[in-house]
Design an enzyme around this catalytic site. Structure first.
Site, PDB file in Angstrom:
ATOM      1  N   ASP A  58       0.760  -1.274  -0.178  1.00 12.39           N
ATOM      2  CA  ASP A  58      -0.106   0.031   0.099  1.00 12.39           C
ATOM      3  C   ASP A  58       0.808   1.375   0.039  1.00 12.39           C
ATOM      4  O   ASP A  58       2.074   1.035   0.144  1.00 12.39           O
ATOM      5  CB  ASP A  58      -1.040  -0.103   1.082  1.00 12.39           C
ATOM      6  CG  ASP A  58      -0.155  -0.230   2.393  1.00 12.39           C
ATOM      7  OD1 ASP A  58       0.957  -0.245   2.651  1.00 12.39           O
ATOM      8  OD2 ASP A  58      -0.845  -1.159   3.223  1.00 12.39           O
ATOM      9  N   ASP A  69       1.528   4.878   1.385  1.00 10.93           N
ATOM     10  CA  ASP A  69       1.176   6.004   2.846  1.00 10.93           C
ATOM     11  C   ASP A  69       1.637   7.310   2.294  1.00 10.93           C
ATOM     12  O   ASP A  69       2.810   7.395   1.747  1.00 10.93           O
ATOM     13  CB  ASP A  69       1.900   5.482   3.873  1.00 10.93           C
ATOM     14  CG  ASP A  69       1.414   4.085   4.621  1.00 10.93           C
ATOM     15  OD1 ASP A  69       0.165   3.943   4.238  1.00 10.93           O
ATOM     16  OD2 ASP A  69       1.943   3.390   5.295  1.00 10.93           O
ATOM     17  N   ASP A 112      11.669   3.964  12.314  1.00  5.67           N
ATOM     18  CA  ASP A 112      12.321   2.685  12.826  1.00  5.67           C
ATOM     19  C   ASP A 112      13.757   2.398  12.348  1.00  5.67           C
ATOM     20  O   ASP A 112      14.963   2.675  12.788  1.00  5.67           O
ATOM     21  CB  ASP A 112      11.864   1.453  13.082  1.00  5.67           C
ATOM     22  CG  ASP A 112      11.004   1.003  11.857  1.00  5.67           C
ATOM     23  OD1 ASP A 112      11.082   1.897  10.793  1.00  5.67           O
ATOM     24  OD2 ASP A 112      10.098   0.135  12.070  1.00  5.67           O
TER      25      ASP A 112
HETATM   26  P1  ATP Z   1       5.091  -3.526   5.640  1.00  5.33           P
HETATM   27  O1  ATP Z   1       5.742  -3.805   4.214  1.00  5.33           O
HETATM   28  O2  ATP Z   1       5.231  -4.800   6.413  1.00  5.33           O
HETATM   29  O3  ATP Z   1       3.900  -2.858   5.605  1.00  5.33           O
HETATM   30  P2  ATP Z   1       6.088  -1.119   6.621  1.00  5.33           P
HETATM   31  O4  ATP Z   1       7.504  -0.586   6.810  1.00  5.33           O
HETATM   32  O5  ATP Z   1       5.531  -0.404   5.849  1.00  5.33           O
HETATM   33  O6  ATP Z   1       6.321  -2.760   6.251  1.00  5.33           O
HETATM   34  P3  ATP Z   1       3.998  -0.317   8.476  1.00  5.33           P
HETATM   35  O7  ATP Z   1       3.697  -0.963   9.746  1.00  5.33           O
HETATM   36  O8  ATP Z   1       3.123  -0.463   7.517  1.00  5.33           O
HETATM   37  O9  ATP Z   1       5.404  -1.271   8.237  1.00  5.33           O
HETATM   38  O10 ATP Z   1       4.650   1.090   9.006  1.00  5.33           O
HETATM   39  C1  ATP Z   1       4.805   2.219   8.062  1.00  5.33           C
HETATM   40  C2  ATP Z   1       6.124   2.986   8.283  1.00  5.33           C
HETATM   41  O11 ATP Z   1       6.009   3.299   9.755  1.00  5.33           O
HETATM   42  C3  ATP Z   1       7.426   2.141   8.483  1.00  5.33           C
HETATM   43  O12 ATP Z   1       7.967   2.141   6.931  1.00  5.33           O
HETATM   44  C4  ATP Z   1       8.128   3.103   9.686  1.00  5.33           C
HETATM   45  O13 ATP Z   1       8.767   4.004   8.850  1.00  5.33           O
HETATM   46  C5  ATP Z   1       7.127   3.501  10.422  1.00  5.33           C
HETATM   47  N1  ATP Z   1       6.921   2.468  11.529  1.00  5.33           N
HETATM   48  C6  ATP Z   1       6.222   1.627  11.747  1.00  5.33           C
HETATM   49  N2  ATP Z   1       6.293   0.844  12.849  1.00  5.33           N
HETATM   50  C7  ATP Z   1       7.210   1.598  13.579  1.00  5.33           C
HETATM   51  C8  ATP Z   1       7.909   1.368  14.883  1.00  5.33           C
HETATM   52  N3  ATP Z   1       7.567   0.397  15.610  1.00  5.33           N
HETATM   53  N4  ATP Z   1       8.704   2.487  15.209  1.00  5.33           N
HETATM   54  C9  ATP Z   1       8.915   3.360  14.485  1.00  5.33           C
HETATM   55  N5  ATP Z   1       8.641   3.592  13.013  1.00  5.33           N
HETATM   56  C10 ATP Z   1       7.616   2.793  12.760  1.00  5.33           C
HETATM   57 MG    MG Z   2       3.064  -0.852   5.256  1.00 10.05          MG
END
Ligand code: ATP
Ligand code: MG
Length: 459
Positions: free
Chosen positions: A71, A73, A152
């Site tokens: 997706d 964001d 993160d």
């Molecule tokens: P996925 O492909 O599994 O969705 P993702 O990195 O996009 O991985 P999300 O949970 O959708 O994971 O989170 C979106 C963004 O928010 C991450 O890329 C990161 O920048 C931030 N983020 C998510 N969780 C945390 C956390 N626990 N601490 C700090 N930043 C976070």
């Molecule tokens: Mg994501």
């Protein structure tokens, strides 16, 4: 107070530079047409209204790794109310930290306002933490650089502007991705203490994206692993589900285990993994799930959870039968006991529990291969899941392979063939008699129709 004042006067002593590295499309190669039309439109509408807006997080990272993002964001300096006003089909969600969902057709784009956080030392001291350093609240707005710094991993902190097609990089995330490295932003120990879920994310993202954990990012994990216990159970459950459905669940579980992180995830998973039959069963279930995800087939989380806990159910079931309980009531009791233990730590939502129980409760019925019973089982709405589960049990060596093969053939057979396949000697009258007889012995259901059951499987 004085320190804070000095910082305000002389600027913050942060690791992130205030100016990002701006990487042009000629270098990074991501073009606007790789961004979903909805996300592109959201960014350009915000920019035309005078705000900053970028695609952020996982989508930019995935595109750089030549993967299809799940997706898109968007991050912006507009407040949720300002965003809401610009898009007719949008709504503000979330109580703790408000986001806006912008809808176009069936697509939803999540828009979040830049957040500040503990990485911004000017506000760090104002944020409440628990005694281990876990942030209890981090819902304050901030600048773009603060937003980058509270993320993160460096690879997750890249901003892509689909209008200029530039990537803004505050933490050398682009270089890290090129090197195939996952690196946490800031001091690893502090960041894991703030949010121990980041340790699980490190393992999941490294396995899913085939990245190597940077040595400093990796080093404190085994020591800090017990901090997972302090995270609210529902959040651990969500993260665990992401991990199990990542398409790399086997690798993730092996990595969690290697780093001592599995204790907090599925209580007793460590015990299960230490029993050879249990380990084989869990690994088969995980491989099976990964294969289904690779083939774009649906995966039911309840099935996987039922598999992960099966050997716990089995052990409890055996113990209850040894205490003289009858097989079926013993199984029902074992299911409840195992779920109750898990509930304390894992908060498995009720909607999954019901299906897990159905899958487990069907298992003894697969041992009955005469009379009308196999036909009735075929019509059960959960037959398919129950059968797939039985296959795992057979493959793992818990039950004879022949049983799984019989059910496989029975489903495919035509009505006449099915009749011929039934195990002999079971007319309705004799069945009644046998039932009465089996009711007197504890192993009633366990030795029917010549299906030998391995010791310890207790059916
Ligand atoms: P996925 O492909 O599994 O969705 P993702 O990195 O996009 O991985 P999300 O949970 O959708 O994971 O989170 C979106 C963004 O928010 C991450 O890329 C990161 O920048 C931030 N983020 C998510 N969780 C945390 C956390 N626990 N601490 C700090 N930043 C976070
Ligand atoms: Mg994501």
């Amino acid at each position: 107070m004085i320190r804070k004042l000095l910082r305000r006067v002389f600027g913050r002593s942060r690791s992130a530079p205030l100016e990002p590295l701006r990487i042009p499309v000629e270098r990074h190669g991501i073009t606007a047409d790789q961004i979903s039309p909805c996300a592109r439109r959201t960014v350009s509408t915000l920019q035309q209204a005078g705000y900053r807006a970028f695609i952020v997080g996982g989508a930019v990272r995935d595109l750089l790794l030549k993967r299809v993002p799940k997706d898109f964001d968007v991050a912006t300096d507009a407040t949720p109310e300002q965003v809401r006003r610009l898009f007719r089909r949008s709504r503000i969600i979330g109580r703790r930290f408000r986001l806006v969902h912008v809808l176009c057709g069936t697509e939803t784009v999540e828009v979040s306002t830049f957040r500040g956080g503990p990485a911004d030392e000017a506000t760090a001291e104002e944020l409440p933490t628990d005694e281990h350093g876990r942030l209890l609240q981090d819902n304050i707005f901030g600048s773009q650089v603060e937003d980058a710094t509270r993320r993160d991993f460096t690879a997750n902190a890249l901003f892509y502007d689909p209008v200029s097609q530039e990537i803004w990089d505050y933490h050398e995330g682009y270089a890290d991705l090129r090197k195939g490295v996952l690196r946490i932003i800031g001091d690893p120990e502090k960041r894991y203490r703030e949010d121990p879920v980041r340790m699980l994310r490190a393992v999941r993202l490294a396995a899913k994206l085939d990245l190597k954990l940077d040595p400093k990012t990796e080093a404190p994990i085994p020591r800090l692993a017990p901090l997972i216990q302090n995270v609210p159970a529902a959040r651990v459950f969500d993260e665990m589900l992401k991990l199990l459905l990542s398409g790399h669940s086997r690798q993730c579980v092996l990595q969690l285990r290697a780093r001592g992180l599995h204790h907090g995830l599925l209580p007793l998973l460590d015990v299960i993994l230490e029993q050879p039959l249990g380990e084989r069963f869990v690994m088969l279930a995980l491989e099976n799930t990964d294969r289904r995800i690779a083939a774009d087939k649906p995966v039911n989380p309840a099935f996987l959870l039922a598999a992960l806990l099966w050997h716990e159910v089995l052990a409890t079931w055996n113990a209850l039968q040894q205490q003289g309980e009858k097989p079926v009531p013993a199984l029902l009791k074992a299911m409840d006991e195992v779920l109750a233990v898990q509930e304390e730590r894992l908060a498995i939502p009720r909607r999954y529990e019901a299906m897990m129980k159905e899958i487990w409760a069907l298992q003894p019925r697969f041992l009955q291969r005469s009379g009308q019973r196999p036909f009735r089982l075929l019509e059960h709405p959960r037959f398919r899941a129950g059968f797939d589960f039985l296959q795992l049990r057979c493959e793992s060596g818990e039950l004879p392979k022949e049983l799984g093969e019989w059910w496989d053939a029975f489903q495919r057979a035509d009505p006449q063939e099915r009749q011929a396949m039934l195990k002999p000697g079971e007319g309705p009258r004799r069945r009644r008699r046998r039932r009465r007889k089996s009711a007197q012995t504890a192993e009633g259901a366990s030795v029917q129709h010549g299906t030998p059951v391995k010791a310890g499987a207790s059916l």
